[in-house]
Design a protein around this motif. Structure first.
Motif, PDB file in Angstrom:
ATOM      1  N   ALA A 125       0.825  -1.208   0.000  1.00 24.28           N
ATOM      2  CA  ALA A 125       0.000   0.000   0.000  1.00 24.28           C
ATOM      3  C   ALA A 125       0.858   1.256   0.000  1.00 24.28           C
ATOM      4  CB  ALA A 125      -0.937  -0.001   1.203  1.00 24.28           C
ATOM      5  N   LEU A 126       1.934   1.259   0.775  1.00 24.60           N
ATOM      6  CA  LEU A 126       2.826   2.417   0.832  1.00 24.60           C
ATOM      7  C   LEU A 126       3.488   2.678  -0.518  1.00 24.60           C
ATOM      8  CD1 LEU A 126       4.564   1.800   4.279  1.00 24.60           C
ATOM      9  CD2 LEU A 126       3.076   3.732   3.696  1.00 24.60           C
ATOM     10  N   LEU A 127       3.938   1.616  -1.172  1.00 25.19           N
ATOM     11  CA  LEU A 127       4.644   1.777  -2.443  1.00 25.19           C
ATOM     12  C   LEU A 127       3.685   2.146  -3.573  1.00 25.19           C
ATOM     13  CD1 LEU A 127       7.276  -1.116  -2.324  1.00 25.19           C
ATOM     14  CD2 LEU A 127       7.493   1.259  -1.565  1.00 25.19           C
ATOM     15  N   GLU A 128       2.472   1.612  -3.545  1.00 28.37           N
ATOM     16  CA  GLU A 128       1.503   1.978  -4.586  1.00 28.37           C
ATOM     17  C   GLU A 128       1.139   3.455  -4.469  1.00 28.37           C
ATOM     18  OE1 GLU A 128      -0.737  -2.209  -5.709  1.00 28.37           O
ATOM     19  OE2 GLU A 128      -1.706  -0.837  -4.284  1.00 28.37           O
ATOM     20  N   GLU A 129       1.007   3.938  -3.258  1.00 31.38           N
ATOM     21  CA  GLU A 129       0.702   5.364  -3.074  1.00 31.38           C
ATOM     22  C   GLU A 129       1.862   6.236  -3.554  1.00 31.38           C
ATOM     23  OE1 GLU A 129      -0.532   8.546   0.475  1.00 31.38           O
ATOM     24  OE2 GLU A 129      -0.170   6.437   0.950  1.00 31.38           O
ATOM     25  N   ALA A 130       3.082   5.789  -3.297  1.00 31.04           N
ATOM     26  CA  ALA A 130       4.248   6.590  -3.650  1.00 31.04           C
ATOM     27  C   ALA A 130       4.547   6.573  -5.145  1.00 31.04           C
ATOM     28  CB  ALA A 130       5.469   6.099  -2.876  1.00 31.04           C
ATOM     29  N   THR A 131       4.338   5.439  -5.813  1.00 33.32           N
ATOM     30  CA  THR A 131       4.718   5.296  -7.218  1.00 33.32           C
ATOM     31  C   THR A 131       3.558   5.465  -8.192  1.00 33.32           C
ATOM     32  OG1 THR A 131       4.364   2.889  -7.247  1.00 33.32           O
ATOM     33  CG2 THR A 131       6.552   3.695  -6.549  1.00 33.32           C
ATOM     34  N   GLY A 132       2.339   5.256  -7.732  1.00 39.14           N
ATOM     35  CA  GLY A 132       1.196   5.283  -8.629  1.00 39.14           C
ATOM     36  C   GLY A 132       1.118   4.074  -9.532  1.00 39.14           C
ATOM     37  N   LEU A 133       1.844   3.011  -9.183  1.00 37.83           N
ATOM     38  CA  LEU A 133       1.880   1.792  -9.995  1.00 37.83           C
ATOM     39  C   LEU A 133       1.381   0.601  -9.187  1.00 37.83           C
ATOM     40  CD1 LEU A 133       5.445   2.203 -11.560  1.00 37.83           C
ATOM     41  CD2 LEU A 133       3.278   2.453 -12.779  1.00 37.83           C
ATOM     42  N   PRO A 134       0.879  -0.439  -9.862  1.00 35.12           N
ATOM     43  CA  PRO A 134       0.567  -1.679  -9.151  1.00 35.12           C
ATOM     44  C   PRO A 134       1.860  -2.265  -8.566  1.00 35.12           C
ATOM     45  CG  PRO A 134      -0.384  -1.678 -11.350  1.00 35.12           C
ATOM     46  CD  PRO A 134       0.560  -0.526 -11.295  1.00 35.12           C
ATOM     47  N   VAL A 135       1.785  -2.778  -7.357  1.00 32.58           N
ATOM     48  CA  VAL A 135       2.963  -3.280  -6.661  1.00 32.58           C
ATOM     49  C   VAL A 135       2.709  -4.703  -6.183  1.00 32.58           C
ATOM     50  CG1 VAL A 135       4.481  -2.996  -4.648  1.00 32.58           C
ATOM     51  CG2 VAL A 135       3.696  -0.977  -5.924  1.00 32.58           C
ATOM     52  N   ALA A 136       3.718  -5.559  -6.341  1.00 31.50           N
ATOM     53  CA  ALA A 136       3.697  -6.907  -5.768  1.00 31.50           C
ATOM     54  C   ALA A 136       4.844  -7.010  -4.773  1.00 31.50           C
ATOM     55  CB  ALA A 136       3.851  -7.958  -6.856  1.00 31.50           C
ATOM     56  N   VAL A 137       4.544  -7.519  -3.596  1.00 29.88           N
ATOM     57  CA  VAL A 137       5.551  -7.726  -2.560  1.00 29.88           C
ATOM     58  C   VAL A 137       5.602  -9.208  -2.231  1.00 29.88           C
ATOM     59  CG1 VAL A 137       6.218  -7.257  -0.159  1.00 29.88           C
ATOM     60  CG2 VAL A 137       5.262  -5.426  -1.581  1.00 29.88           C
ATOM     61  N   GLY A 138       6.782  -9.796  -2.299  1.00 25.98           N
ATOM     62  CA  GLY A 138       6.913 -11.222  -2.016  1.00 25.98           C
ATOM     63  C   GLY A 138       8.140 -11.513  -1.187  1.00 25.98           C
ATOM     64  N   HIS A 139       8.180 -12.712  -0.659  1.00 27.05           N
ATOM     65  CA  HIS A 139       9.356 -13.185   0.081  1.00 27.05           C
ATOM     66  C   HIS A 139      10.515 -13.311  -0.892  1.00 27.05           C
ATOM     67  CE1 HIS A 139      11.948 -16.204   2.105  1.00 27.05           C
ATOM     68  NE2 HIS A 139      11.543 -15.578   3.193  1.00 27.05           N
ATOM     69  N   ASP A 140      11.684 -12.779  -0.519  1.00 30.43           N
ATOM     70  CA  ASP A 140      12.792 -12.713  -1.466  1.00 30.43           C
ATOM     71  C   ASP A 140      13.250 -14.082  -1.962  1.00 30.43           C
ATOM     72  OD1 ASP A 140      13.796 -13.366   1.037  1.00 30.43           O
ATOM     73  OD2 ASP A 140      15.496 -11.994   0.938  1.00 30.43           O
ATOM     74  N   ALA A 141      13.389 -15.043  -1.059  1.00 26.59           N
ATOM     75  CA  ALA A 141      13.866 -16.362  -1.485  1.00 26.59           C
ATOM     76  C   ALA A 141      12.833 -17.083  -2.339  1.00 26.59           C
ATOM     77  CB  ALA A 141      14.226 -17.209  -0.272  1.00 26.59           C
ATOM     78  N   ARG A 142      11.553 -16.978  -1.965  1.00 30.47           N
ATOM     79  CA  ARG A 142      10.527 -17.646  -2.772  1.00 30.47           C
ATOM     80  C   ARG A 142      10.428 -17.018  -4.158  1.00 30.47           C
ATOM     81  NH1 ARG A 142       7.793 -18.050   2.273  1.00 30.47           N
ATOM     82  NH2 ARG A 142       6.437 -16.262   1.900  1.00 30.47           N
ATOM     83  N   ALA A 143      10.562 -15.689  -4.220  1.00 30.21           N
ATOM     84  CA  ALA A 143      10.528 -15.029  -5.530  1.00 30.21           C
ATOM     85  C   ALA A 143      11.710 -15.462  -6.381  1.00 30.21           C
ATOM     86  CB  ALA A 143      10.530 -13.511  -5.348  1.00 30.21           C
ATOM     87  N   ALA A 144      12.890 -15.504  -5.785  1.00 29.63           N
ATOM     88  CA  ALA A 144      14.083 -15.925  -6.528  1.00 29.63           C
ATOM     89  C   ALA A 144      13.979 -17.386  -6.938  1.00 29.63           C
ATOM     90  CB  ALA A 144      15.325 -15.703  -5.678  1.00 29.63           C
ATOM     91  N   GLY A 145      13.415 -18.213  -6.064  1.00 30.47           N
ATOM     92  CA  GLY A 145      13.234 -19.617  -6.403  1.00 30.47           C
ATOM     93  C   GLY A 145      12.270 -19.816  -7.551  1.00 30.47           C
ATOM     94  N   ARG A 146      11.210 -19.009  -7.585  1.00 29.69           N
ATOM     95  CA  ARG A 146      10.247 -19.113  -8.681  1.00 29.69           C
ATOM     96  C   ARG A 146      10.871 -18.650  -9.990  1.00 29.69           C
ATOM     97  NH1 ARG A 146       6.018 -15.952  -8.455  1.00 29.69           N
ATOM     98  NH2 ARG A 146       4.874 -17.250  -9.916  1.00 29.69           N
ATOM     99  N   ALA A 147      11.704 -17.623  -9.910  1.00 29.81           N
ATOM    100  CA  ALA A 147      12.407 -17.182 -11.119  1.00 29.81           C
ATOM    101  C   ALA A 147      13.314 -18.289 -11.636  1.00 29.81           C
ATOM    102  CB  ALA A 147      13.216 -15.924 -10.829  1.00 29.81           C
ATOM    103  N   GLU A 148      13.993 -18.961 -10.722  1.00 32.03           N
ATOM    104  CA  GLU A 148      14.850 -20.079 -11.110  1.00 32.03           C
ATOM    105  C   GLU A 148      14.021 -21.201 -11.736  1.00 32.03           C
ATOM    106  OE1 GLU A 148      18.557 -22.042 -11.440  1.00 32.03           O
ATOM    107  OE2 GLU A 148      18.077 -19.971 -10.917  1.00 32.03           O
ATOM    108  N   GLN A 149      12.879 -21.458 -11.166  1.00 26.59           N
ATOM    109  CA  GLN A 149      12.011 -22.533 -11.642  1.00 26.59           C
ATOM    110  C   GLN A 149      11.386 -22.220 -12.996  1.00 26.59           C
ATOM    111  OE1 GLN A 149       8.486 -22.830  -9.324  1.00 26.59           O
ATOM    112  NE2 GLN A 149       7.864 -24.807 -10.147  1.00 26.59           N
ATOM    113  N   LEU A 150      10.778 -21.044 -13.104  1.00 29.80           N
ATOM    114  CA  LEU A 150       9.993 -20.718 -14.291  1.00 29.80           C
ATOM    115  C   LEU A 150      10.846 -20.224 -15.455  1.00 29.80           C
ATOM    116  CD1 LEU A 150       7.015 -18.885 -12.561  1.00 29.80           C
ATOM    117  CD2 LEU A 150       7.120 -21.257 -13.347  1.00 29.80           C
ATOM    118  N   ALA A 151      11.956 -19.566 -15.136  1.00 28.94           N
ATOM    119  CA  ALA A 151      12.709 -18.926 -16.195  1.00 28.94           C
ATOM    120  C   ALA A 151      13.971 -19.660 -16.590  1.00 28.94           C
ATOM    121  CB  ALA A 151      13.081 -17.499 -15.766  1.00 28.94           C
ATOM    122  N   SER A 152      14.397 -20.657 -15.791  1.00 26.55           N
ATOM    123  CA  SER A 152      15.664 -21.283 -16.131  1.00 26.55           C
ATOM    124  C   SER A 152      15.653 -22.795 -16.019  1.00 26.55           C
ATOM    125  CB  SER A 152      16.791 -20.702 -15.254  1.00 26.55           C
ATOM    126  OG  SER A 152      16.535 -20.933 -13.889  1.00 26.55           O
TER     127      SER A 152
END
Length: 318
Positions: free
Chosen positions: A93-120
């Motif tokens: 909510a804080l970042l969407e108000e500041a940037t005016g953009l849709p924002v996704a917030v995730g756990h860093d390791a899970r996000a990196a793991g999903r990138a490893e899974q889906l993209a590589s």
């Protein structure tokens, strides 16, 4: 071309980039995380503003942020991140108000793991362990990252491997992170009288026959041993197809992979250990994962291109 503003929030630094749908970082910027919760948030806001300005002719469509700690990804709330001083912080909510953009917030390791899974091309069931200022894990089972009932799954760095061992910033003693995180390696080397300006310098002194550094060898052996003890438990519980190591410490390559494979093999008496390798995205996995979060926030399927071939070690071949 549509791009996202991606930030990997670390314990000591913020890694940001303007990322396109192919996973290419068109602009990269970094800032220190800061030592207190308000300062960390202010630096994150400043970094996003800088990235938005530097995007130039490209149109940012979303923001993706990967952060350590306990994260309620549905609401974008950081429930507790001890290294950042954040508790019950409505970050999305804080970042969407500041940037005016849709924002996704995730756990860093899970996000990196999903990138490893889906993209590589990682397998459907694997463990991704980023090793940097802190240590955590993405536990992927049949294609799904396990988040746990409170969003706190994957705190691999706080698995106790040496009861009554060295104190950890989390308040426990003997955690994996107290021995194997980048700062822990440097701290423990200096405590033995060694002089080095960075963890990379310590690692560079490991295993030199002609110019042996017994302190570097001992501290590194402790770090590898702590990781192996933790991964032995993970292996027995999850039976992963492979273990993928990321984060800055993974840059050690064979200096990390070879002894870790040997230690893990020695701890698994009646079964073969899973193969070990470094992340295909290397130390950039967190930032790529944050970009993936951003694109998914607006329903875009990115087509990430692999930057390099991973390193491997034959932990599961013997």
């Amino acid at each position: 071309m549509s791009v996202v503003l991606a930030v990997d929030v670390g314990g000591t630094g913020l890694k940001g980039a303007v990322v396109d749908v192919h996973g290419r970082a068109l602009v990269r910027r970094e800032r220190p995380t800061a030592l207190d919760g308000r300062g960390a948030l202010d630096n994150l806001l400043a970094l996003l503003a800088e990235l938005a300005e530097l995007a130039g002719p490209h149109r940012p469509v979303a923001v993706g942020v990967g952060t350590p700690g306990t994260v309620d990804e549905a609401s974008g709330t950081v429930v507790h991140a001890s290294n950042l001083g954040w508790r019950d912080l409505g970050l999305r909510a804080l970042l969407e108000e500041a940037t005016g953009l849709p924002v996704a917030v995730g756990h860093d390791a899970r996000a990196a793991g999903r990138a490893e899974q889906l993209a590589s091309g990682a397998r459907d069931s694997f463990v991704f362990v980023p090793i940097g200022t802190g240590i955590s894990a993405a536990l992927v089972v049949r294609g799904t990252a396990v988040s746990g009932v409170s969003g706190a799954a994957g705190e691999f760095g706080h698995v106790v491997v040496h009861p009554d061992g060295e104190p950890c910033p989390c308040g426990q003693r003997g955690c994996v992170e107290a021995y194997a995180a980048a700062g822990a390696v440097l701290r423990r080397y200096r405590a033995r009288g060694g002089r080095a300006g960075s963890t990379a310098e310590v690692v560079a002194r490991v295993g030199r026959d002609a110019d042996a550094d017994a302190d570097a060898d001992a501290v590194w052996a402790d770090a590898v041993g702590a990781l192996a003890l933790g991964l032995q438990g993970v292996t027995m519980l999850l039976d992963p197809a492979e273990i993928v190591l990321g984060g800055g410490v993974s840059r050690a390559g064979a200096v990390l992979l070879d002894p870790l494979a040997a230690d893990l093999r020695s701890l698994l008496a009646w079964r073969s250990p899973p193969p070990l390798r470094t992340a295909r995205w290397g130390a950039q996995a967190g930032r790529v994962g944050a970009a993936l979060l951003g694109f998914e926030r607006v329903g875009t399927t990115p087509r990430f291109e692999l930057p390099h071939v991973p390193g491997t070690a034959g932990a599961g071949t013997g």
